[in-house]
Design a protein around this motif. Structure first.
Motif, PDB file in Angstrom:
ATOM      1  N   VAL A   1      27.126  -0.803  25.327  1.00 29.06           N
ATOM      2  CA  VAL A   1      26.619  -0.692  23.952  1.00 29.06           C
ATOM      3  C   VAL A   1      26.532   0.782  23.548  1.00 29.06           C
ATOM      4  O   VAL A   1      26.687   1.674  24.377  1.00 29.06           O
ATOM      5  N   CYS A   2      26.252   1.009  22.290  1.00 30.48           N
ATOM      6  CA  CYS A   2      26.157   2.380  21.765  1.00 30.48           C
ATOM      7  C   CYS A   2      24.913   3.110  22.264  1.00 30.48           C
ATOM      8  O   CYS A   2      24.950   4.326  22.458  1.00 30.48           O
ATOM      9  N   SER A   3      23.815   2.407  22.438  1.00 31.09           N
ATOM     10  CA  SER A   3      22.610   3.072  22.947  1.00 31.09           C
ATOM     11  C   SER A   3      22.821   3.441  24.416  1.00 31.09           C
ATOM     12  O   SER A   3      23.523   2.754  25.148  1.00 31.09           O
TER      13      SER A   3
ATOM     14  N   THR B   1      11.697   1.879  22.864  1.00 31.90           N
ATOM     15  CA  THR B   1      12.405   2.933  22.143  1.00 31.90           C
ATOM     16  C   THR B   1      13.810   3.059  22.719  1.00 31.90           C
ATOM     17  O   THR B   1      13.978   3.269  23.922  1.00 31.90           O
ATOM     18  N   PHE B   2      14.805   2.923  21.857  1.00 34.27           N
ATOM     19  CA  PHE B   2      16.200   3.070  22.265  1.00 34.27           C
ATOM     20  C   PHE B   2      16.630   4.514  22.074  1.00 34.27           C
ATOM     21  O   PHE B   2      16.251   5.155  21.090  1.00 34.27           O
TER      22      PHE B   2
ATOM     23  N   GLY C   1      12.599  -2.844  18.302  1.00 32.44           N
ATOM     24  CA  GLY C   1      11.373  -2.397  18.955  1.00 32.44           C
ATOM     25  C   GLY C   1      10.126  -2.888  18.250  1.00 32.44           C
ATOM     26  O   GLY C   1       9.162  -3.327  18.880  1.00 32.44           O
ATOM     27  N   ALA C   2      10.137  -2.818  16.921  1.00 35.26           N
ATOM     28  CA  ALA C   2       8.973  -3.264  16.151  1.00 35.26           C
ATOM     29  C   ALA C   2       8.773  -4.772  16.262  1.00 35.26           C
ATOM     30  O   ALA C   2       7.637  -5.249  16.365  1.00 35.26           O
TER      31      ALA C   2
ATOM     32  N   CYS D   1      22.630  -4.378  21.948  1.00 35.15           N
ATOM     33  CA  CYS D   1      21.381  -3.676  22.264  1.00 35.15           C
ATOM     34  C   CYS D   1      20.237  -4.667  22.518  1.00 35.15           C
ATOM     35  O   CYS D   1      19.493  -4.496  23.488  1.00 35.15           O
ATOM     36  N   PRO D   2      20.093  -5.718  21.697  1.00 37.91           N
ATOM     37  CA  PRO D   2      19.045  -6.695  22.001  1.00 37.91           C
ATOM     38  C   PRO D   2      19.261  -7.368  23.364  1.00 37.91           C
ATOM     39  O   PRO D   2      18.304  -7.560  24.125  1.00 37.91           O
TER      40      PRO D   2
END
Length: 84
Positions: free
Chosen positions: A10-12, A28-29, A41-42, A68-69
């Motif tokens: 992934v990008c993160s 926090t990513f 995150g929220a 990412c999830p």
């Protein structure tokens, strides 16, 4: 417990996670789509780890095999299996 999970596919680049009594307290990513990762995150803040895993583990990003999830779900699985 606080830990950093290195993402894959992934990008993160990584995810910083704080868990207390099996409840997600902070996520926090580093990298990735800023608004989307802040939103993830929220949304998971205050949720039980198993609930986050079940909701996010099969999400795909475009043609990628992960997202990412889904990487967050993988991080929480690693935590639960004592791998972090």
């Amino acid at each position: 417990m606080k830990f950093t999970y290195k993402t894959s596919g992934v990008c993160s680049r990584s995810i910083d996670i704080e868990i207390e009594n099996d409840i997600v307290k902070n996520v926090t990513f580093s990298g990735g789509c800023n608004g989307n990762t802040k939103g993830i995150g929220a949304l998971v803040n205050g949720m039980k780890t198993d609930d986050v895993i079940s909701r996010l583990e099969n999400i795909k990003c475009g043609f990628k095999d992960t997202s990412c999830p889904a990487q967050l779900a993988n991080a929480l699985k690693a935590y639960k299996n004592g791998q972090v």
